[in-house]
Design an enzyme around this catalytic site. Structure first.
Site, short mmCIF file in Angstrom:
data_model
loop_
_atom_site.label_atom_id
_atom_site.label_comp_id
_atom_site.label_asym_id
_atom_site.label_seq_id
_atom_site.Cartn_x
_atom_site.Cartn_y
_atom_site.Cartn_z
N GLU A 95 3.92 1.71 2.79
CA GLU A 95 5.11 0.53 2.32
C GLU A 95 5.51 0.99 1.08
O GLU A 95 6.88 0.04 0.88
CB GLU A 95 4.46 -0.83 1.53
CG GLU A 95 3.69 -1.66 3.32
CD GLU A 95 2.49 -0.55 3.60
OE1 GLU A 95 1.33 -0.89 2.92
OE2 GLU A 95 2.08 -0.70 4.24
N GLY A 111 0.35 -1.70 -0.11
CA GLY A 111 0.19 -0.28 0.04
C GLY A 111 1.00 1.13 -0.25
O GLY A 111 2.02 1.01 0.18
#
Ligand code: TZD
Ligand code: CA
Length: 532
Positions: free
Chosen positions: A25, A22
């Site tokens: 990250e 996401g």
């Protein structure tokens, strides 16, 4: 910080990263060196299951990268299996930038260290950016030492922060643990076993995890007594047709106690005491039976409801006892000679089913006859347990994997992870038509990476084990137990996995014998059986 973290992971051999990303990250994943391999899963349950399988066969901590609270939450069902299998996973989740956590900006992991707490052995979020490499090392070593997943939440702006002068020290860290019993403990242990008139050995999945499958055979043959696998088994610790093997213990208090009838000592190696499932009350042990547990897992020793426990390395204890019994055989028993392959227990003819469906025993007999002896099986077909053990002849370590906490959704992902972690052995996933749905997205990863894994999909149209349970609990009228109308060949094809419906055991045998260079799924309609 990013570069230091990548270098630390490289030094620890943690370059295969399983994840579903996401926004939080992305800064960690940026500039990943070419030595890394990022294995993408489409759902976090599948990501975690693949990592669990991979870590179980490679034996090292494995990094799992998940998206904040929502991604971590999706992985929690699968995490229960990794906890029970004692798999060292290091789950790193991206966090919002630190200044955005308090205001609960979108994708802030509001109470990150509490989120996974009941399951993970350690959870943290570094208080400052400079602490990130050390915290990553702590998460890794905690996972390794406790043999339990850990959780680290990292605010994403930390990855771009510069390292301070001390941060690089973490690259040279190494942590180890030795757990030899003391001289006094060793003497006591040997004496207990040597003076027992009728000992029984109970082996847990940790025996296979620790590479002690062969050593356990050596000890059992010296001891000459019966060998059981501990209840709710997630790995096979002993050859299942060995003359001394009695099977997997039933997962209820009363039947376990009945199995120990007539034995004065139960020696449990590498297992909790015990992972019961069906509530069948009774006394834990027959009168006159004592129990001795040897495990590295201090928590398992502490929570056992009966017996004495020694927290030590089961490998050291097996070596110690095997040697001691050779020198002083003790009570006159009939130790068997090692390697008597001829005396292995014969396999019965598979049962057959009426009408069009194939009996699960015929499916398993086909696997046994056609697949190479060293095949690794990941089994997630819950009502066919008894049929499975009746037909299979597993003589190699690492032959059998089952969701360790009973959490479905492990089977397909773990088979992918195991095949990825151990490319030298064939891998077969034996998956029920109920279970398949919980981890189905891992088929996509298998297709993309062309992982040679065979899925045999047993379609009986129902949650068979729950039908059996409904009988046991006296609740025959419950709703929601059937799963008709699913064609897994079409789902698999959609994910890019070649698939076929096979009409019976003969067609299955022919299909299994065909050469493969990627994943495949074989669907077969099976008759309903009971787990025991
Ligand atoms: N959800 C999750 C994540 N894990 C579970 N264990 C269950 C639900 C409950 N459950 C079982 O414990 S067995 C089972 C369910 C739904 C049926 C599995 O059906 P299957 O196998 O088709 O895979 P059988 O052979 O028909 O039982
Ligand atoms: Ca089923």
């Amino acid at each position: 910080m990013r570069q230091l973290a990548h270098r630390f992971l490289e030094r620890q051999g943690m370059t295969t990263v399983f994840g579903n990303p996401g926004s939080n990250e992305l800064p960690f994943l940026a500039q990943l060196p070419s030595s890394f391999r990022y294995v993408l899963g489409l759902h976090e349950g599948a990501v975690l299951g693949m990592a669990d399988g991979f870590a179980q066969v490679t034996g090292r901590p494995v990094l799992v990268n998940l998206h904040a609270a929502s991604g971590s939450g999706n992985a929690m069902g699968a995490l229960t299996n990794a906890v029970a299998a004692r798999t060292p996973l290091v789950v790193v989740a991206g966090q919002q930038v630190r200044s955005a956590i308090g205001v609960e900006a979108n994708l802030a992991n509001v109470d990150a260290t509490s989120l996974m707490k009941p399951l993970v052995g350690w959870a943290g979020e570094p208080a400052t950016a400079t602490d990130v490499p050390r915290a990553l090392a702590q998460a890794t070593f905690e996972a390794e030492l406790q043999r339990r997943p850990t959780y680290l939440s990292v605010p994403y702006d930390d990855w771009d922060a510069p390292a301070d002068e001390n941060a690089a020290a973490v690259l040279d860290r190494r942590v180890a643990r030795a757990a030899m019993p003391s001289g006094e403990q060793a003497e006591w242990l040997v004496e207990r076993v040597r003076t027992a008139t009728s000992p029984v050995l109970v082996l847990g999945g940790d025996i296979d995890t620790a590479g002690l499958f062969g050593a356990a055979v050596g000890l059992a043959e010296r001891l000459g007594g019966p060998v059981w696998a501990a209840p709710s088994q997630f790995r096979l610790p002993f050859p299942n047709r060995h003359p001394l093997f009695r099977g997997v213990l039933p997962a209820g208090i009363r039947p376990v106690s009945e199995a120990f009838e007539g034995h004065d000592l139960v020696l449990v190696l590498g297992a909790p005491v015990f992972r019961y499932h069906e509530h069948l009350p009774g006394s834990y042990l027959p009168a006159g039976t004592t129990l001795l547990q040897v495990t590295e897992d201090a928590a398992a020793a502490a929570r056992a409801p009966m017996g004495e426990a020694l927290v030590a390395d089961p490998g050291a204890v097996i070596a110690l006892l095997t040697e001691a019994l050779a020198e002083q055989p003790g009570q006159p028993r009939q130790p068997r000679q090692p390697g008597q392959a001829g005396s292995y227990q014969p396999v019965p003819e598979p049962a057959t089913a009426p009408e069009a469906a194939t009996h699960p025993e015929q499916v398993f007999a086909a696997l046994r006859d056609v697949m190479p002896a060293e095949t690794s099986y990941v089994v997630e077909s819950t009502s066919t347990n008894a049929a499975w053990w009746r037909q299979m002849d597993l003589r190699h370590p690492g032959s059998y994997f089952f969701p360790a906490a009973g959490g479905l959704g492990f089977g397909i992902p773990a088979a992918v992870g195991i095949a990825l972690g151990r490319p030298d052995r064939p891998v077969v996933g034996v998956i029920g038509d109920g279970s398949a749905n919980y981890g189905i997205t891992a088929l996509w990863t298998a297709a993309q990476l062309r992982i040679p894994v065979t899925f045999v999909l047993l379609r009986n149209g129902t949650y068979g084990a729950l039908r059996w349970f409904a009988g046991l609990l006296g609740t025959p009228d419950v709703p929601g137990l059937d799963v008709p109308g699913i064609d897994f060949t079409r789902i698999a094809e959609g994910y890019g996995v070649p698939a076929r419906h096979v009409a019976g055991a003969e067609e299955l045998r022919a299909a299994l014998a065909e050469p493969v260079d990627g994943p495949r799924l074989l669907q077969i309609d099976t008759a309903l059986t009971t787990p025991s």
